[in-house]
Motif scaffolding. Structure first.
Motif, PDB file in Angstrom:
ATOM      1  N   CYS A   1       6.651  -0.833  -3.132  1.00  0.00           N
ATOM      2  CA  CYS A   1       7.640  -0.459  -2.053  1.00  0.00           C
ATOM      3  C   CYS A   1       6.781  -0.556  -0.706  1.00  0.00           C
ATOM      4  O   CYS A   1       5.608  -0.425  -0.805  1.00  0.00           O
ATOM      5  N   ARG A   2       7.287  -0.428   0.654  1.00  0.00           N
ATOM      6  CA  ARG A   2       6.684  -0.244   1.747  1.00  0.00           C
ATOM      7  C   ARG A   2       7.315   1.009   2.505  1.00  0.00           C
ATOM      8  O   ARG A   2       8.222   1.496   2.421  1.00  0.00           O
ATOM      9  N   ARG A   3       6.171   1.777   2.753  1.00  0.00           N
ATOM     10  CA  ARG A   3       6.248   3.241   3.486  1.00  0.00           C
ATOM     11  C   ARG A   3       6.619   2.881   4.683  1.00  0.00           C
ATOM     12  O   ARG A   3       6.709   1.698   5.252  1.00  0.00           O
ATOM     13  N   SER A   4       7.216   3.945   5.590  1.00  0.00           N
ATOM     14  CA  SER A   4       7.500   3.858   6.678  1.00  0.00           C
ATOM     15  C   SER A   4       6.477   3.259   7.918  1.00  0.00           C
ATOM     16  O   SER A   4       6.831   2.493   8.637  1.00  0.00           O
ATOM     17  N   SER A   5       5.253   3.486   7.272  1.00  0.00           N
ATOM     18  CA  SER A   5       4.037   3.013   8.090  1.00  0.00           C
ATOM     19  C   SER A   5       3.914   1.511   7.952  1.00  0.00           C
ATOM     20  O   SER A   5       3.144   1.116   8.686  1.00  0.00           O
TER      21      SER A   5
ATOM     22  N   ARG B   1       2.944   0.189   5.197  1.00  0.00           N
ATOM     23  CA  ARG B   1       1.796  -0.089   4.166  1.00  0.00           C
ATOM     24  C   ARG B   1       2.510   0.015   2.867  1.00  0.00           C
ATOM     25  O   ARG B   1       3.406   0.476   2.397  1.00  0.00           O
TER      26      ARG B   1
ATOM     27  N   TYR C   1       2.954   0.165  -1.359  1.00  0.00           N
ATOM     28  CA  TYR C   1       2.357   1.225  -2.345  1.00  0.00           C
ATOM     29  C   TYR C   1       3.203   0.985  -3.586  1.00  0.00           C
ATOM     30  O   TYR C   1       3.926   0.318  -3.698  1.00  0.00           O
TER      31      TYR C   1
ATOM     32  N   CYS D   1       5.255   1.869  -5.947  1.00  0.00           N
ATOM     33  CA  CYS D   1       6.415   2.949  -5.961  1.00  0.00           C
ATOM     34  C   CYS D   1       6.851   2.844  -7.492  1.00  0.00           C
ATOM     35  O   CYS D   1       7.208   4.044  -7.947  1.00  0.00           O
TER      36      CYS D   1
END
Length: 163
Positions: free
Chosen positions: A87-91, A93, A95, A97
């Motif tokens: 998944c993609r973090r709000s930043s 990046r 990760y 998940c």
């Protein structure tokens, strides 16, 4: 000579019709039987889960799926990323998940809110005992205070019901 007797056509129109009916019935059964088997297989997968009791060591497959006693069990009402899913973090990046979801379920299983049921632990006694020991040493869950062993509590409750 014996084979020709077995397959000899019956004499008379009435016997020929009976033989034809039997052959048609047999063909109908052969045609319908696979359909019934497929229908039953599909129907049996949708039986209420409440009637199903599984006993065995639970192994986390991913964030919403366990393997219990060799059978795959999906947790009802939730969906979680698959173990390999990213998944993609709000930043922005990426990760893992799915791995995080799996680890969260593993932490829930090892949170100290259960004790080893030694009578039924079987070949998993050592591994489960280790998890219980870690929870006890970390004062997790039940081990943060005092509690009655669930089996003893059930016996007392059953005894009070009978009395």
């Amino acid at each position: 000579m014996g084979a020709s007797i077995l397959f000899k056509r019956p004499q008379g129109k009435k016997k020929a019709m009976q033989t034809t009916k039997v052959v048609l019935l047999f063909k109908a059964i052969l045609l319908v039987l696979p359909i019934l088997v497929l229908w039953y297989d599909a129907w049996s997968q949708f039986q209420p889960v409440a009637k199903l009791t599984l006993v065995g060591y639970a192994k986390v497959i991913d964030g919403d799926t366990l393997s219990v006693g060799g059978r795959v069990v999906r947790l009802a009402g939730i969906d979680a990323p698959e173990r390999e899913q990213t998944c993609r973090r709000s930043s922005g990046r990426l990760y893992l998940c799915g791995e995080e979801a799996s680890q969260a379920l593993e932490r829930l299983v090892s949170s100290g809110l259960a004790i080893v049921y030694r009578q039924f632990a079987g070949k998993h006694l050592a591994e489960l005992g280790q998890l219980e020991g870690e929870a006890r040493l970390s004062n997790k869950g039940l081990w943060q205070g005092t509690f009655e062993v669930p089996e003893n509590w059930r016996r007392k409750k059953q005894k009070n019901r009978v009395s």
